[in-house]
Design an enzyme around this catalytic site. Structure first.
Site, mmCIF file in Angstrom:
data_model
loop_
_atom_site.group_PDB
_atom_site.id
_atom_site.type_symbol
_atom_site.label_atom_id
_atom_site.label_comp_id
_atom_site.label_asym_id
_atom_site.label_seq_id
_atom_site.Cartn_x
_atom_site.Cartn_y
_atom_site.Cartn_z
ATOM 1 N N LYS A 75 71.864 51.037 7.722
ATOM 2 C CA LYS A 75 71.772 51.553 8.967
ATOM 3 C C LYS A 75 71.297 50.594 9.954
ATOM 4 C CE LYS A 75 70.858 56.145 7.247
ATOM 5 N NZ LYS A 75 69.665 57.355 7.356
ATOM 6 N N ASN A 96 73.352 56.126 11.718
ATOM 7 C CA ASN A 96 73.692 56.662 10.696
ATOM 8 C C ASN A 96 75.241 57.267 11.082
ATOM 9 O OD1 ASN A 96 73.291 59.041 11.990
ATOM 10 N ND2 ASN A 96 73.268 60.085 10.137
ATOM 11 N N ASP A 111 69.876 61.233 12.264
ATOM 12 C CA ASP A 111 68.977 61.478 11.268
ATOM 13 C C ASP A 111 67.516 62.351 11.955
ATOM 14 O OD1 ASP A 111 69.846 60.426 9.086
ATOM 15 O OD2 ASP A 111 69.328 58.268 9.617
ATOM 16 N N ARG A 161 54.400 50.407 1.598
ATOM 17 C CA ARG A 161 53.933 49.419 0.871
ATOM 18 C C ARG A 161 53.968 47.964 1.564
ATOM 19 N NH1 ARG A 161 56.239 46.029 -2.772
ATOM 20 N NH2 ARG A 161 58.204 46.849 -2.314
ATOM 21 N N THR A 162 54.719 47.588 2.204
ATOM 22 C CA THR A 162 54.796 46.440 2.846
ATOM 23 C C THR A 162 54.419 46.510 4.401
ATOM 24 O OG1 THR A 162 56.726 45.563 1.572
ATOM 25 C CG2 THR A 162 56.187 44.303 3.430
#
Length: 276
Positions: A75, A96, A111, A161-162
């Site tokens: 994307k 997208n 989106d 998480r990052t």
């Protein structure tokens, strides 16, 4: 129902991703093509790497494709390869939809619109303006969704998480988009959107009972995350509604006509063998 036909004037569109075999987009678009009797086809493409994706875009630029939908992991690359972009795509830095016309590539992102349509359908009493919303993930779909939610007045918290990737997204979007982590990230959240490909590790019992949860994943329609939310008495919004919500603008951008008046959800549920 009209019958589609394939001639030498066929318009070819498709979905591009890796992997992409799971995508339901061909089911939606080909049902609409058949209902409208268009001389068109919508197929799946799975380039193995960024170079393969760039080659596909070059084929579109050369007139071999009318347009494509784009899913992970392409994307952001799709946005960078375009000649022009909609404001929505520029805001999120991802696309997208790529439409190919006269050697030019135009990027768009539906989106966020798909997300808003899903919320309107399945959580009509949810108010976004001024409400804390937690976005789990910082990829292309999360970018577009976070930009749209912020545009609707929500106070968006990115949890990823990052942390560096989350901070980069928040810096790109600015304004009411911030980075959060730990249990405090969910304090007072009106909506939690899972843009990860896995079930998030959240203790749903600690959430306000008025919280709505949404999963962008649609296979299965009722994901373990959504089922846990239902079991906890929370409102839920499924990814199938978002997929359908973004498909209409995609169809029009690719094939140049609005989709016919055919609700694809029953077709998709039958395809999946589900009744949700």
């Amino acid at each position: 129902m009209s019958r589609a036909r394939i001639t030498g004037a066929v318009k070819v569109g498709g979905i591009v991703g890796h992997p992409v075999a799971h995508s339901l987009s061909p089911v939606i678009h080909n049902a609409w093509i058949e209902a409208a009797g268009l001389d068109a086809a919508y197929v799946a493409f799975a380039p193995s790497d960024p170079a393969g994706f760039e080659a596909l875009v070059a084929a579109g630029r050369a007139g071999l494709l009318a347009g494509v939908n784009v899913t992970a992991p392409f994307k952001e690359q799709a946005y960078r390869l375009a000649d022009t972009a909609s404001e929505t795509a520029r805001d999120s830095g991802s696309a997208n939809i790529l439409a190919f016309r006269d050697g030019q590539v135009r990027a768009d992102s539906a989106d966020g619109l798909g997300l808003l349509r899903a919320l309107q359908q399945q959580a009509p009493n949810l108010s976004l303006a001024g409400s804390p919303v937690v976005m789990l993930g910082a990829g292309g779909a999360a970018r577009a969704a976070a930009a749209t939610l912020a545009g609707a007045g929500a106070l968006v918290r990115i949890v990823n998480r990052t942390r560096d990737r989350a901070e980069a997204l928040a810096a790109d979007l600015g304004g009411s988009v911030t980075v959060a982590d730990g249990p405090a990230a969910f304090d007072g959240a009106a909506l939690i959107v899972n843009a990860l490909s896995v079930r998030p590790e959240i203790d749903l019992a600690t959430l306000d009972p008025a919280t709505t949860i949404m999963d962008m994943t649609y296979k299965p329609v009722v994901t373990p995350f959504l089922q846990a939310g239902r079991d906890a008495g929370l409102g839920t919004v499924d990814g199938l509604a978002m997929l359908i919500g973004q498909a209409g603008p995609s169809f029009e951008a690719i094939f140049g006509v609005a989709p016919p008046d055919l609700d694809p959800r029953p077709i998709l549920l039958a395809h999946l063998g589900e009744t949700a």
